[in-house]
Design an enzyme around this catalytic site. Sequence first.
Site, PDB file in Angstrom:
ATOM      1  N   SER A  89       0.568  -1.338   0.294  1.00 45.76           N
ATOM      2  CA  SER A  89       0.051   0.161  -0.138  1.00 45.76           C
ATOM      3  C   SER A  89       0.762   1.519  -0.271  1.00 45.76           C
ATOM      4  O   SER A  89       2.289   1.117   0.113  1.00 45.76           O
ATOM      5  CB  SER A  89      -0.393   0.478   1.028  1.00 45.76           C
TER       6      SER A  89
ATOM      7  N   TYR B 266      -1.598  -0.668  10.364  1.00 44.03           N
ATOM      8  CA  TYR B 266      -1.450  -1.273   9.219  1.00 44.03           C
ATOM      9  C   TYR B 266      -0.198  -0.477   8.355  1.00 44.03           C
ATOM     10  O   TYR B 266      -0.258  -1.265   7.560  1.00 44.03           O
ATOM     11  CB  TYR B 266      -2.317  -0.219   8.502  1.00 44.03           C
TER      12      TYR B 266
HETATM   13  P1  NAP Z   1     -10.828  -6.352   1.383  1.00 41.83           P
HETATM   14  O1  NAP Z   1     -11.830  -6.314   0.459  1.00 41.83           O
HETATM   15  O2  NAP Z   1     -11.456  -6.166   2.584  1.00 41.83           O
HETATM   16  O3  NAP Z   1     -10.647  -7.938   0.873  1.00 41.83           O
HETATM   17  C1  NAP Z   1      -9.785  -8.230   1.717  1.00 41.83           C
HETATM   18  C2  NAP Z   1      -9.357  -9.779   1.464  1.00 41.83           C
HETATM   19  O4  NAP Z   1      -8.600 -10.337   2.249  1.00 41.83           O
HETATM   20  C3  NAP Z   1     -10.812 -11.077   1.477  1.00 41.83           C
HETATM   21  O5  NAP Z   1     -10.775 -11.795   0.111  1.00 41.83           O
HETATM   22  C4  NAP Z   1     -10.317 -11.939   2.960  1.00 41.83           C
HETATM   23  O6  NAP Z   1     -11.312 -12.833   2.869  1.00 41.83           O
HETATM   24  C5  NAP Z   1      -9.203 -11.958   2.642  1.00 41.83           C
HETATM   25  N1  NAP Z   1      -7.987 -12.373   3.913  1.00 41.83           N
HETATM   26  C6  NAP Z   1      -7.795 -11.593   4.958  1.00 41.83           C
HETATM   27  N2  NAP Z   1      -8.185 -12.354   6.009  1.00 41.83           N
HETATM   28  C7  NAP Z   1      -7.958 -13.565   5.322  1.00 41.83           C
HETATM   29  C8  NAP Z   1      -7.042 -14.596   5.864  1.00 41.83           C
HETATM   30  N3  NAP Z   1      -6.642 -14.958   7.484  1.00 41.83           N
HETATM   31  N4  NAP Z   1      -6.829 -15.503   5.259  1.00 41.83           N
HETATM   32  C9  NAP Z   1      -7.460 -15.782   3.985  1.00 41.83           C
HETATM   33  N5  NAP Z   1      -8.010 -14.407   3.415  1.00 41.83           N
HETATM   34  C10 NAP Z   1      -7.585 -13.457   4.305  1.00 41.83           C
HETATM   35  O7  NAP Z   1      -9.646  -5.463   0.639  1.00 41.83           O
HETATM   36  P2  NAP Z   1      -9.058  -5.147  -0.311  1.00 41.83           P
HETATM   37  O8  NAP Z   1      -9.466  -3.349  -0.314  1.00 41.83           O
HETATM   38  O9  NAP Z   1      -9.142  -5.322  -1.985  1.00 41.83           O
HETATM   39  O10 NAP Z   1      -7.502  -5.399  -0.161  1.00 41.83           O
HETATM   40  C11 NAP Z   1      -6.748  -5.998  -0.225  1.00 41.83           C
HETATM   41  C12 NAP Z   1      -5.137  -6.000  -0.506  1.00 41.83           C
HETATM   42  O11 NAP Z   1      -4.715  -4.566  -0.778  1.00 41.83           O
HETATM   43  C13 NAP Z   1      -4.950  -5.607   1.012  1.00 41.83           C
HETATM   44  O12 NAP Z   1      -3.752  -6.320   1.221  1.00 41.83           O
HETATM   45  C14 NAP Z   1      -5.245  -3.799   1.218  1.00 41.83           C
HETATM   46  O13 NAP Z   1      -4.205  -4.440   2.721  1.00 41.83           O
HETATM   47  C15 NAP Z   1      -4.261  -3.439  -0.276  1.00 41.83           C
HETATM   48  N6  NAP Z   1      -5.274  -2.173  -0.369  1.00 41.83           N
HETATM   49  C16 NAP Z   1      -5.966  -2.141  -0.321  1.00 41.83           C
HETATM   50  C17 NAP Z   1      -6.666  -0.431  -0.543  1.00 41.83           C
HETATM   51  C18 NAP Z   1      -8.088   0.064  -1.022  1.00 41.83           C
HETATM   52  O14 NAP Z   1      -7.727   1.259  -1.141  1.00 41.83           O
HETATM   53  N7  NAP Z   1      -8.771  -0.787  -0.833  1.00 41.83           N
HETATM   54  C19 NAP Z   1      -5.145   0.443  -0.701  1.00 41.83           C
HETATM   55  C20 NAP Z   1      -4.156   0.091  -0.565  1.00 41.83           C
HETATM   56  C21 NAP Z   1      -4.080  -1.404  -0.614  1.00 41.83           C
HETATM   57  P3  NAP Z   1     -12.034 -13.552   3.599  1.00 41.83           P
HETATM   58  O15 NAP Z   1     -12.275 -12.641   4.713  1.00 41.83           O
HETATM   59  O16 NAP Z   1     -12.776 -14.143   2.955  1.00 41.83           O
HETATM   60  O17 NAP Z   1     -11.046 -13.996   4.386  1.00 41.83           O
END
Ligand code: NAP
Length: 246
Positions: A133, A146
């Site tokens: 991120s 985070y």
């Molecule tokens: P999200 O919609 O909350 O999705 C998170 C995913 O991670 C879900 O599929 C969740 O699935 C999975 N997960 C969480 N804990 C887990 C575990 N213990 N085992 C297996 N799977 C797990 O979040 P997102 O925004 O798409 O984020 C995806 C990535 O992008 C993350 O690393 C986040 O830090 C990064 N990111 C996001 C943003 C943003 O603005 N959205 C910005 C920068 C970086 P289950 O709950 O089904 O396990």
Amino acid sequence: MNLTCLITGASSGIGRELAQHYAAKGWTVYAVARSKDKLDELSQQAGIKAVALDLTDDGAVKATAEQLQSDGVVLDLVLLNAGTCEYVDVNDLDLAAFDRTFAINFHAVVSGTKYFMPLLKASLAPKLAIVSSMAHFFPFTKAQAYGASKAATSYFTDSLRLDLAGSGISVHLIEPGFVDTPLTQKNDFEMPFLVPVEKAAERIYRGLQAGKSRIRFPRRLSYLLKLLSLLPYNLRNSVAQRMKQQ
Ligand code: NAP
């Protein structure tokens, strides 16, 4: 040629969109997350195979990788994207929140690398991509857990690339700004340059296809944060303080 990838965090947000995107491009996608119901629904799309797994359970990750290997699966891309975001209160630091955040955002990236990397070895052009991120570019309020976990993840990825040079496996660091997903839909503050999730998946897909070592988007936010980081330290601290109060 049929290409195969494994994407973690595929039940929601960026990972789900990426799974659909890669499948639509003809890839076979192993979609990993804990929510079996969401993965089962996703795997209705041709080319997507559900792998229900808690990535913070090292033994379960190892067993899954061994099962895939004994099934003869060769991966061309491992995309470690699963993550979480918890904001903390510095006056009552919740140690469990740090443990949970580091378990999935950092430790699971290390264990995913350890156990899934062997499945890349037979690919003609193997890629390991890790989602970190932009959060660690600049100090943000309540983001101690985070931001620190993502700083660790970015460092791990860059140093991994150094030591995997010459192995044939290319290493790709993905550092998004704000993307509209269930993770950010909980935020109660204004998110500058928020990117739709479809656009985020397209940027990641195109960046990886082009072989970019580092994929950052949106550019406007990354330039702004990098520029702020160049300020003299005390000035940078007062800008961070002012941003906190807004
Ligand atoms: P999200 O919609 O909350 O999705 C998170 C995913 O991670 C879900 O599929 C969740 O699935 C999975 N997960 C969480 N804990 C887990 C575990 N213990 N085992 C297996 N799977 C797990 O979040 P997102 O925004 O798409 O984020 C995806 C990535 O992008 C993350 O690393 C986040 O830090 C990064 N990111 C996001 C943003 C943003 O603005 N959205 C910005 C920068 C970086 P289950 O709950 O089904 O396990």
